[in-house]
Motif scaffolding. Structure first.
Motif, short mmCIF file in Angstrom:
data_model
loop_
_atom_site.label_atom_id
_atom_site.label_comp_id
_atom_site.label_asym_id
_atom_site.label_seq_id
_atom_site.Cartn_x
_atom_site.Cartn_y
_atom_site.Cartn_z
N TYR A 156 0.84 -1.19 0.00
CA TYR A 156 0.00 0.00 0.00
C TYR A 156 0.87 1.23 0.00
CZ TYR A 156 0.98 0.39 4.99
OH TYR A 156 1.61 0.52 6.19
N ILE A 157 0.29 2.31 -0.45
CA ILE A 157 0.96 3.60 -0.47
C ILE A 157 0.03 4.59 0.22
CG2 ILE A 157 1.84 5.48 -1.91
CD1 ILE A 157 2.41 3.36 -4.07
N LEU A 158 0.53 5.30 1.17
CA LEU A 158 -0.25 6.30 1.88
C LEU A 158 0.08 7.67 1.30
CD1 LEU A 158 -2.18 6.86 4.24
CD2 LEU A 158 -0.17 7.10 5.70
N LEU A 159 -0.95 8.34 0.77
CA LEU A 159 -0.77 9.66 0.16
C LEU A 159 -1.37 10.72 1.04
CD1 LEU A 159 -1.97 8.78 -3.46
CD2 LEU A 159 0.39 8.96 -2.67
N LYS A 160 -0.72 11.86 1.12
CA LYS A 160 -1.29 13.00 1.82
C LYS A 160 -1.75 13.99 0.74
CE LYS A 160 -0.38 16.45 5.34
NZ LYS A 160 0.59 16.97 6.30
N VAL A 161 -3.05 13.97 0.48
CA VAL A 161 -3.64 14.81 -0.56
C VAL A 161 -4.83 15.57 0.02
CG1 VAL A 161 -2.89 13.34 -2.47
CG2 VAL A 161 -5.08 12.89 -1.36
N ASN A 162 -5.30 16.56 -0.70
CA ASN A 162 -6.43 17.37 -0.23
C ASN A 162 -7.79 16.78 -0.61
OD1 ASN A 162 -4.83 19.36 1.01
ND2 ASN A 162 -4.42 20.26 -0.99
N THR A 163 -7.84 16.03 -1.72
CA THR A 163 -9.11 15.47 -2.15
C THR A 163 -8.93 14.04 -2.62
OG1 THR A 163 -8.88 16.14 -4.47
CG2 THR A 163 -9.88 17.76 -2.96
N LEU A 164 -10.03 13.31 -2.64
CA LEU A 164 -10.01 11.94 -3.15
C LEU A 164 -9.70 11.95 -4.65
CD1 LEU A 164 -10.39 9.02 -2.26
CD2 LEU A 164 -12.81 9.24 -2.81
N ASP A 165 -10.19 12.97 -5.35
CA ASP A 165 -9.91 13.08 -6.79
C ASP A 165 -8.41 13.20 -7.07
OD1 ASP A 165 -12.59 12.91 -7.47
OD2 ASP A 165 -12.87 15.09 -7.46
#
Length: 68
Positions: A17-26
């Motif tokens: 798995y890769i954990l991303l820190k993003v603002n939106t699911l898109d």
């Protein structure tokens, strides 16, 4: 009834798995669409995590206190 969580049933091996820190699911979906394995038939699932993770909420609270 026994349930292991709100996840799709998986009889395959999870390769990681890769954990991303993003603002939106898109934004996370756009990053996932760049996965080179997609052209070889692998599947990539994008799921929200931080909103459900009590440890992440605790860390956010501590960070806000440190800034105050």
């Amino acid at each position: 009834m026994v349930s292991d969580g709100p996840f799709a049933e998986s009889k395959e091996t999870i390769g990681g798995y890769i954990l991303l820190k993003v603002n939106t699911l898109d934004e996370a979906v756009a990053i996932a669409q760049e996965c080179p394995g997609l052209s070889y038939g692998i599947q990539v699932e994008v799921r929200p995590v931080a909103g459900e993770c009590p440890i992440a909420e605790e860390l956010r609270s501590e960070a806000q206190l440190a800034r105050a």
